[in-house]
Design a protein around this motif. Structure first.
Motif, PDB file in Angstrom:
ATOM      1  N   PRO A 158       0.820  -1.223   0.000  1.00  0.00           N
ATOM      2  CA  PRO A 158       0.000   0.000   0.000  1.00  0.00           C
ATOM      3  C   PRO A 158       0.848   1.265   0.000  1.00  0.00           C
ATOM      4  CG  PRO A 158      -0.850  -1.592   1.581  1.00  0.00           C
ATOM      5  CD  PRO A 158       0.470  -2.129   1.105  1.00  0.00           C
ATOM      6  N   GLU A 159       2.004   1.237   0.686  1.00  0.00           N
ATOM      7  CA  GLU A 159       2.835   2.432   0.723  1.00  0.00           C
ATOM      8  C   GLU A 159       3.404   2.787  -0.654  1.00  0.00           C
ATOM      9  OE1 GLU A 159       5.396  -0.940   2.621  1.00  0.00           O
ATOM     10  OE2 GLU A 159       3.284  -0.310   2.538  1.00  0.00           O
ATOM     11  N   PHE A 202       0.644   7.727  -6.293  1.00  0.00           N
ATOM     12  CA  PHE A 202      -0.269   8.864  -6.333  1.00  0.00           C
ATOM     13  C   PHE A 202       0.488  10.178  -6.111  1.00  0.00           C
ATOM     14  CE2 PHE A 202      -3.681   5.816  -4.506  1.00  0.00           C
ATOM     15  CZ  PHE A 202      -3.866   5.264  -5.759  1.00  0.00           C
ATOM     16  N   ARG A 203       1.397  10.191  -5.124  1.00  0.00           N
ATOM     17  CA  ARG A 203       2.148  11.415  -4.827  1.00  0.00           C
ATOM     18  C   ARG A 203       3.018  11.825  -6.012  1.00  0.00           C
ATOM     19  NH1 ARG A 203       2.846   8.868   0.205  1.00  0.00           N
ATOM     20  NH2 ARG A 203       4.956   8.202  -0.367  1.00  0.00           N
ATOM     21  N   GLU A 210       1.764   2.149  -3.443  1.00  0.00           N
ATOM     22  CA  GLU A 210       0.626   2.714  -4.169  1.00  0.00           C
ATOM     23  C   GLU A 210       0.448   4.179  -3.816  1.00  0.00           C
ATOM     24  OE1 GLU A 210      -4.194   2.238  -4.136  1.00  0.00           O
ATOM     25  OE2 GLU A 210      -3.009   0.388  -4.197  1.00  0.00           O
ATOM     26  N   GLU A 211       0.541   4.499  -2.537  1.00  0.00           N
ATOM     27  CA  GLU A 211       0.418   5.897  -2.123  1.00  0.00           C
ATOM     28  C   GLU A 211       1.521   6.747  -2.736  1.00  0.00           C
ATOM     29  OE1 GLU A 211      -2.009   7.380  -0.464  1.00  0.00           O
ATOM     30  OE2 GLU A 211      -3.072   5.462  -0.491  1.00  0.00           O
TER      31      GLU A 211
END
Length: 304
Positions: free
Chosen positions: A67-68, A74-75, A70-71
């Motif tokens: 998940p990190e 986005f950033r 994936e985040e």
């Protein structure tokens, strides 16, 4: 999901809708300069055609994707000024769609079970090469799967088939025979605008579902492109040859064929394709070192 739900023609979706594009990274590490180039070209193509850009998270490998990461995707995209539509499609949420496609191929008697590991195939290829017998390789340079019987004895194959998970492979020769003729794809990359004849036999019997994952990149990407009505696939030239298998699967499953635009790669100092393990090319690392989005565009030679 109805297995036939992905049977649609391109004309059904192109008549009244803007062209759809997708950027589809895997969240198994930080985005690098090569990802930036692909995302920016996708955004540019969408803008040029009055189209829409979708973001797909290709996270079928649930053991490596995080998940990190994936985040962080986005950033990085937001920092570059690349907008995308929501909701974001995550492949890990759609394993049923890939199973249905696999079942359809299996019903055509085009799926085989294999137990030999990639390591065993590599070792067999190395032994053959040492004995002066070069092993056939796929367009990426990996040794082709020769069939379990070429590597393992019958007793070991029977034991593994009974006791261990198996990889599911496409019988590529039978699949091509079913179609009669090799498919083609419309290529607009490299300055081309032409139909390319696919060569799926060059890949041998590719994996459709791994022992630990109920699908593969080759299968999931064609299902997703159809379900998302993607009109033009923009990606790096490292995937140019894989299009032969994508087109074969699309024809077998009755899926529409998008246009393909394969772009140049960003290479390291030794001429190799960038890897997520090379921190110096990571967008987050470059941002933290003071780079701006304009700097990234200049480094990769991207013109708006």
């Amino acid at each position: 999901m109805n297995p036939d739900a992905i049977n649609r023609t391109s004309s059904e979706t192109q008549m009244s809708q803007p062209r759809l594009f997708r950027f589809a990274p895997s969240p198994n590490g930080p985005l690098h300069l090569g990802h930036a180039l692909s995302a920016l070209i996708n955004r540019k193509r969408a803008d040029e055609t009055g189209g829409r850009l979708l973001l797909r998270i290709e996270d079928i490998d649930t053991t490596r994707c995080r998940p990190e990461h994936e985040e962080a995707i986005f950033r990085d995209l937001d920092w570059l000024g690349i907008g995308w539509e929501t909701p974001v499609r995550r492949q890990s949420e759609h394993f049923d769609a890939y199973r249905n496609a696999l079942m359809r191929l299996d019903a055509m008697n085009l799926v085989t079970r294999s137990v030999a590991s990639r390591r065993e195939i590599r070792e067999a290829a190395a032994r053959a090469a040492a004995a002066g017998n070069p092993w056939p390789r796929d367009p990426d340079g990996a040794p082709l799967f020769p069939g379990d019987a070429a590597i393992l004895d019958d007793a070991e194959i029977r034991r593994r088939l009974q006791d261990e998970p198996q990889a599911l492979r496409l019988d590529t020769k039978a699949a091509l025979a079913r179609l009669g003729d090799a498919p083609r794809w419309h290529e607009t990359g490299f300055g081309y605008d032409q139909e390319i004849l696919a060569d799926p036999l060059g890949w041998g019997d590719v994996v459709l579902a791994r022992k630990e994952i109920p699908t593969s990149y080759l299968l999931s990407v064609v299902v997703d492109d159809a379900l998302q009505d993607i009109d033009e696939v923009v990606r790096g030239r490292d995937l140019y040859h894989a299009t032969s298998i994508h087109r074969l699967l699309q024809e077998l499953l009755g899926l529409p064929a998008p246009d393909y635009r394969h772009h140049r790669l960003i290479l390291d100092e030794e001429g190799r394709k960038l890897s997520k393990s090379i921190a110096s090319t990571g967008l987050a690392s470059l941002r933290e070192a003071g780079a701006t989005p304009a700097d990234i565009r200049e480094i990769i030679g991207f013109e708006n």
